[in-house]
Design an enzyme around this catalytic site. Structure first.
Site, PDB file in Angstrom:
ATOM      1  N   SER A 270       0.810  -1.216   0.000  1.00 43.35           N
ATOM      2  CA  SER A 270       0.000   0.000   0.000  1.00 43.35           C
ATOM      3  C   SER A 270       0.844   1.267   0.000  1.00 43.35           C
ATOM      4  O   SER A 270       0.446   2.279  -0.589  1.00 43.35           O
ATOM      5  CB  SER A 270      -0.943   0.004   1.214  1.00 43.35           C
ATOM      6  OG  SER A 270      -1.875  -1.048   1.131  1.00 43.35           O
TER       7      SER A 270
ATOM      8  N   HIS B  85      -0.228   3.853   4.694  1.00 43.48           N
ATOM      9  CA  HIS B  85      -1.004   4.567   3.682  1.00 43.48           C
ATOM     10  C   HIS B  85      -0.661   6.054   3.710  1.00 43.48           C
ATOM     11  O   HIS B  85      -0.448   6.676   2.661  1.00 43.48           O
ATOM     12  CB  HIS B  85      -2.501   4.386   3.940  1.00 43.48           C
ATOM     13  CG  HIS B  85      -2.979   2.969   3.856  1.00 43.48           C
ATOM     14  ND1 HIS B  85      -2.615   2.010   4.779  1.00 43.48           N
ATOM     15  CD2 HIS B  85      -3.793   2.347   2.964  1.00 43.48           C
ATOM     16  CE1 HIS B  85      -3.190   0.866   4.467  1.00 43.48           C
ATOM     17  NE2 HIS B  85      -3.908   1.036   3.364  1.00 43.48           N
TER      18      HIS B  85
END
Length: 298
Positions: free
Chosen positions: A182, A245
């Site tokens: 991610s 993230h």
């Protein structure tokens, strides 16, 4: 009949590769049948570049070499996922449990002295939906980006996001483990998002609105699931951090934006490039010192 001086005749028109242009080849695009590759490259230029850079891209665009970096990374991630799913059989492939947490690739707070884990965690994924989501996003976005900016730029942004994600997680969520790509995916998203916003007026308005809204919706939904898995889910075992993230998208909105906005320009002469590099190095040094002297993780 008068003799013709060949030296005074107009030279035969040739293309970029020195081939003679056939009669009718200089007709407007609407009258000349374009190849599939040309149509694809034109679509890529509309999605990825402001109007003033498209003609330069189309003049030298080709499908060779292919976007090899993002394809190889995706194959590697899928291969590792299949390896652990087969080697450590589970009741289902939706979630991988013990096998993935014992992997020498996964980032674990108590094993952070094994420095390779800050990068290698991108090859491990916690389940089918996790690996599919990352692969779809990085292929849909990474292939067009690599066609325009080539593998080196895309690779640098991707890996900068991966490393920024793990370092940010080790600082702001120091007791959580980390799996998945991610950080790298969000770096690509962040760089593309900044270009879509900054060059909004130079791109096709309807596509610009669609791109920005699509990114906001995708990021919002993914962040929602990440928060749920971290703070609400009652699953036993290690908690997976969501901070990667944030680290990845910040890296993308800084380093990624500079790389992706400097198409056909001298990157080393752009002061924004050096500002981002200095900022990234400062963050890297701080994160290393924090993990050595200040981290509450075991």
């Amino acid at each position: 009949m008068d003799d013709v001086d060949l030296e005074q005749q107009e030279p035969f028109p040739v293309d970029r590769d020195g081939r003679q242009i056939r009669a009718g080849a200089d007709q407007p695009d609407g009258k000349r049948k374009r190849t599939c590759c040309e149509k694809f490259q034109e679509s890529v230029s509309k999605w990825m570049l402001p109007e003033d850079a498209r003609s330069t891209y189309l003049e030298r665009a080709n499908c060779c070499p292919p976007p090899i970096f993002i394809i190889l990374i995706s194959i590697g991630e899928l291969a590792v996922f299949i390896y652990y799913a087969v080697w450590k059989p589970q009741k289902q492939w939706v979630t991988l449990e013990e096998g993935i947490w014992n992997s020498p690739l996964t980032y674990k707070p108590d094993r952070r002295q094994e420095a390779w884990r800050f990068i290698s965690y991108m090859f491990t994924h916690a389940g089918v939906e996790h690996i599919l989501g990352n692969l779809v996003m990085q292929l849909l976005l990474g292939i067009p980006l690599e066609l325009v900016h080539k593998g080196f730029e895309v690779g640098m942004v991707y890996l900068a996001g991966v490393l920024a994600g793990s370092l940010a997680s080790s600082i702001f969520d120091p007791v959580s483990a980390l799996v998945g790509a991610s950080g790298g995916v969000y770096a690509l998203i962040g760089g593309y998002f900044m270009n879509a916003v900054v060059n909004f007026r130079e791109m096709i308005p309807l596509l610009g609105v669609f791109r920005i809204l699509a990114i906001v919706v995708i990021v919002g939904v993914d962040f929602g699931f990440a928060f749920y898995r971290r703070f609400v889910s009652d699953e036993d075992g290690l908690k997976v951090s969501f901070v990667a993230h944030f680290g990845g998208i910040v890296a993308g909105m800084t380093i990624g934006y500079v790389f992706f906005s400097d198409y056909n320009k001298k990157l080393l002469k752009d002061p924004r490039f050096w500002l981002c590099i200095v900022g990234y190095v400062v963050f890297l040094i701080f994160a290393v010192l924090f993990n050595i002297f200040l981290s509450p993780a075991p």
